[in-house]
Every structure is written in structure tokens, then in C-alpha cells.
Design a protein around this motif. Structure first.
Motif, PDB file in Angstrom:
ATOM      1  N   LYS A 274       0.830  -1.206   0.000  1.00 39.34           N
ATOM      2  CA  LYS A 274       0.000   0.000   0.000  1.00 39.34           C
ATOM      3  C   LYS A 274       0.865   1.257   0.000  1.00 39.34           C
ATOM      4  O   LYS A 274       0.561   2.244  -0.672  1.00 39.34           O
ATOM      5  N   LYS A 275       1.956   1.209   0.723  1.00 40.13           N
ATOM      6  CA  LYS A 275       2.846   2.361   0.824  1.00 40.13           C
ATOM      7  C   LYS A 275       3.562   2.625  -0.506  1.00 40.13           C
ATOM      8  O   LYS A 275       3.865   3.771  -0.850  1.00 40.13           O
ATOM      9  N   ILE A 276       3.839   1.558  -1.249  1.00 42.75           N
ATOM     10  CA  ILE A 276       4.517   1.698  -2.538  1.00 42.75           C
ATOM     11  C   ILE A 276       3.744   2.641  -3.456  1.00 42.75           C
ATOM     12  O   ILE A 276       4.327   3.462  -4.168  1.00 42.75           O
ATOM     13  N   ASN A 277       2.429   2.534  -3.441  1.00 40.18           N
ATOM     14  CA  ASN A 277       1.598   3.357  -4.332  1.00 40.18           C
ATOM     15  C   ASN A 277       1.803   4.853  -4.098  1.00 40.18           C
ATOM     16  O   ASN A 277       1.634   5.662  -5.009  1.00 40.18           O
ATOM     17  N   LYS A 278       2.196   5.208  -2.887  1.00 35.99           N
ATOM     18  CA  LYS A 278       2.399   6.619  -2.554  1.00 35.99           C
ATOM     19  C   LYS A 278       3.736   7.144  -3.069  1.00 35.99           C
ATOM     20  O   LYS A 278       3.852   8.312  -3.460  1.00 35.99           O
ATOM     21  N   TYR A 279       4.763   6.286  -3.081  1.00 39.81           N
ATOM     22  CA  TYR A 279       6.124   6.741  -3.394  1.00 39.81           C
ATOM     23  C   TYR A 279       6.670   6.198  -4.717  1.00 39.81           C
ATOM     24  O   TYR A 279       7.792   6.520  -5.102  1.00 39.81           O
ATOM     25  N   LYS A 280       5.877   5.413  -5.416  1.00 41.15           N
ATOM     26  CA  LYS A 280       6.333   4.788  -6.662  1.00 41.15           C
ATOM     27  C   LYS A 280       6.498   5.817  -7.771  1.00 41.15           C
ATOM     28  O   LYS A 280       5.605   6.615  -8.031  1.00 41.15           O
ATOM     29  N   ILE A 281       7.674   5.797  -8.436  1.00 39.17           N
ATOM     30  CA  ILE A 281       7.882   6.582  -9.654  1.00 39.17           C
ATOM     31  C   ILE A 281       7.533   5.732 -10.861  1.00 39.17           C
ATOM     32  O   ILE A 281       6.827   6.167 -11.770  1.00 39.17           O
ATOM     33  N   LYS A 282       8.021   4.480 -10.855  1.00 41.74           N
ATOM     34  CA  LYS A 282       7.632   3.542 -11.909  1.00 41.74           C
ATOM     35  C   LYS A 282       7.869   2.112 -11.452  1.00 41.74           C
ATOM     36  O   LYS A 282       8.702   1.845 -10.580  1.00 41.74           O
ATOM     37  N   LYS A 283       7.123   1.203 -12.056  1.00 43.90           N
ATOM     38  CA  LYS A 283       7.259  -0.227 -11.797  1.00 43.90           C
ATOM     39  C   LYS A 283       8.180  -0.823 -12.854  1.00 43.90           C
ATOM     40  O   LYS A 283       8.124  -0.446 -14.024  1.00 43.90           O
TER      41      LYS A 283
END
Length: 368
Positions: free
Chosen positions: A66-75
Motif C-alpha cells: 500500500k505504501k509503494i503506491n504513494k512513493y512509486k515513480i515507476k514499476k
């Protein structure tokens, strides 16, 4: 096939990891390789999914996903390899999943080859307020945050950058008085001539810098803006394209901010077969610099040849710092294993750094 044998109480060793993998307490979609099981730790593998992130974070009250969605630039898919640019931060889902019972807990640390490339990495997990910590009875995925500080590095699914060390019920840390007694039975340190020497013990075993010898190379300093390193290429790169050797002038060295150095210990260290150890990564009482990314020392380290030198990865913080020969620069903290492991660190299992001197990571062609 599940194992019915009892898991030892205390810091776990080789046969315990074998049992808990067979019981499904550690599992993966792809079979966990037998060679990932070390004498007192387990190597962890990068998975396929990575994220470039805008900031480091901890998932204190929620899942990492869930936290990744806040700080993700790209997958990113790293199955075929992907360039991790220096000073950019990435988060990689590890292949190993945990389903620990209520009495098992642990911690993680970078492997030696990771630290020697100045790759800053640390493990995060769900609902945890500390890096590198695996909480009691943890069930879920684990992730590795990676920031390469000196080199551009290509990582690929299956690369092993860090290790997991678990304990069942308790961790039996060794105090100074007990460590002194152990040393009378099994010497912990030798000199370069393979003679037993008195250890310096205070809050663990003190490790001192080796900065002496006429015209001798006493350290290596990383060359900035070097070529890209592919992490799974072993004994491949020319040393002089990535490292500047530093020869002894006055039995000391000045560590400069933002530079990365490799030194070695004066002592040759022997880890008794019923103990494991961990290098303290930073100690403000020793000096204003960080020592040793890679923490775990397995039982049997140094046993083949009157001890092995510890290699120390060193960076300063804000100011230049002069280190003299024989100056204490790190500590080893010891813990007692629940039982003698069936597998020991050393030449029998093709350990990379047994009997090492001033050794760079396994990626570089051996000198001499």
C-alpha cells in the motif's frame, strides 16, 4: 516433504533453516536453492518486480504494498536485468516469503559482496517500524530497498544481495566476560604470522585498522564515474578501472567525505564453530565514519588458516577523518548458536572470502 524434527531454541543454524524451509515457514514460488542456506543465515533472492521510488519509507501501520503506491515513480521488471543508477533508490520484492511461527524472529543484513560495492540496502516488511527487523511470528512478503552509492549496477532476478538470520525464542548474545573465557579455549584473533594474540574486548571484540608496511597497498578508493557493473559477473572486472590503490606513507590514511574506501583489519579473526558474529555498522565512540555495511560473520570464518582478516568498507559523514594504524574502527558482537551447524564457512562450501587479505568484492579479477 515436511520435517518433524524440532527447531532449536536460540540463534538458528544450517539444519534449522533446512527444516523450516521444508515445513513451509519460509517459501517461494521457485524452489529455494540448497546453496542459499548458509551456516547461520539464509541468502535472499531478488524477485522480478521492482519499483523506482521517490523516497525511503517504513510501513509502520500498513502493508508495504500500500505504501509503494504513494512513493512509486515507476514499476520495473528485472527478470532480464535492469540498470540501477547510482544515488537513485529502488525497492525490490524478494522471492522468499515468511510464514514464521509465533516464537521465531530475526534480522537482515547486506552480504559482503554488496557492501564492498558501496550498495546501501536494507530490508522492510509489513507493519514494522524498523529496517532490517523481522518481527516475532511475521507472516508476509519482504522487500529490499537498494541505493547504489558509487557504481551503476545491473541487477537481475535471482541476485543475492542480503541475508536473513533467525532466532527461535531468544538470541543468546555473549557478554565480554564469557567472550574472554571462550578465547582461552578457542583463540579469536591471530596476527599476520599466525600467532595467537590477546584480543581487545570491550562491548564485543574490537577490530583495528591495518595501515602499516613499506610501499604496501593499505587501502583501495573507489573511482567515481566508472563503468557499469553487472552484479552476477564474477571475477570479471579489472581492478584498475574501478579502484585506486593507496600505498602506505605514514601508517595512516585520511578518509574524505563522499569517497568510498576498502581497508582490512590488523587482526586475523576466527569465529568458533558454535558461535556467529555481527559487525557493528556504526559507533560514534569509534569515530565519525561508517564502518562495514555487511554485518554477518558465520561460524567457521577463519578456521582454515589461523583466522581471516575482516574487510572494512568505510565512508565518512560530514568531515574528513584520519585513521591511524592499530586504531579501533569496528566491533564484532557474538551470539551463541543453539547447536553446532552441519555446514561451516570455508573452502568446503566454496565461501568467497575465507583466508582473505585486502580483498575487493568477488566481481573483480583476483590480484596476484
Amino acid at each position: 516433504m515436511k520435517s518433524n524434527k524440532v527447531i532449536s531454541k536460540g540463534t538458528l543454524c544450517f539444519q534449522d533453516y533446512d527444516r523450516i524451509i521444508k515445513r513451509g515457514l519460509i517459501f517461494s514460488k521457485k524452489e529455494i536453492p540448497y546453496e542459499s542456506i548458509q551456516p547461520a543465515s539464509l541468502d535472499l533472492r531478488l524477485g522480478e518486480t521492482a519499483y523506482k521510488i521517490s523516497s525511503s519509507f517504513l510501513a509502520i501501520n500498513e502493508k508495504v504494498k500500500k505504501k509503494i503506491n504513494k512513493y512509486k515513480i515507476k514499476k520495473i521488471n528485472i527478470a532480464n536485468g535492469y540498470l540501477f543508477k547510482k544515488n537513485s533508490t529502488y525497492l525490490v520484492e524478494l522471492q522468499e516469503n515468511l510464514n514464521l511461527n509465533k516464537n521465531i524472529f530475526g534480522r537482515c543484513n547486506p552480504k559482503s559482496s554488496t557492501g564492498r560495492l558501496d550498495i546501501f540496502c536494507r530490508t522492510i516488511s509489513d507493519y514494522c517500524e524498523e529496517y532490517e527487523v523481522i518481527k516475532l511470528g511475521y507472516k508476509g512478503k519482504i522487500y529490499l530497498e537498494i541505493t547504489s552509492k558509487t557504481f551503476n549496477v545491473v541487477f537481475k532476478t535471482g541476485d543475492k544481495l542480503n541475508q536473513l538470520r533467525l532466532s527461535n525464542f531468544k538470541t543468546n548474545y555473549i557478554n565480554d566476560a564469557v567472550l574472554q573465557k571462550i578465547n582461552t579455549r578457542t583463540p579469536l584473533v591471530y596476527n599476520k604470522n599466525n600467532k595467537i594474540i590477546n584480543p581487545s574486548i570491550l562491548n564485543g571484540l574490537k577490530i583495528k585498522a591495518d595501515l602499516i608496511g613499506k610501499n604496501k597497498i593499505i587501502a583501495y578508493k573507489a573511482i567515481k564515474n566508472s563503468k557499469t557493473i553487472i552484479f552476477n559477473k564474477i571475477n570479471h572486472y579489472k581492478v584498475n578501472e574501478f579502484w585506486k590503490p593507496i600505498k602506505n606513507k605514514n601508517n595512516s590514511i585520511i578518509i574524505k567525505p563522499s569517497e568510498f574506501y576498502i581497508l582490512k583489519s590488523k587482526e586475523k579473526i576466527n569465529i568458533p564453530i558454535n558461535l556467529a558474529a555481527e559487525m557493528v555498522p556504526y559507533d560514534t565512540n569509534i569515530g565519525e565514519f561508517r564502518v562495514h555495511y555487511a554485518g554477518f560473520f558465520d561460524p567457521g570464518f577463519g578456521r582454515d588458516n589461523f583466522g581471516s582478516h575482516a574487510v572494512l568498507e568505510i565512508k565518512t559523514h560530514e568531515v574528513s577523518f584520519a585513521i591511524q594504524h592499530n586504531q579501533s574502527i569496528a566491533r564484532l558482537v557474538f551470539e551463541k548458536l543453539a547447536q553446532k551447524p552441519n555446514k561451516l564457512y570455508g573452502s568446503e562450501i566454496k565461501s568467497n572470502y575465507q583466508n582473505q587479505g585486502l580483498a575487493l568484492s568477488k566481481h573483480f579479477k583476483i590480484i596476484g
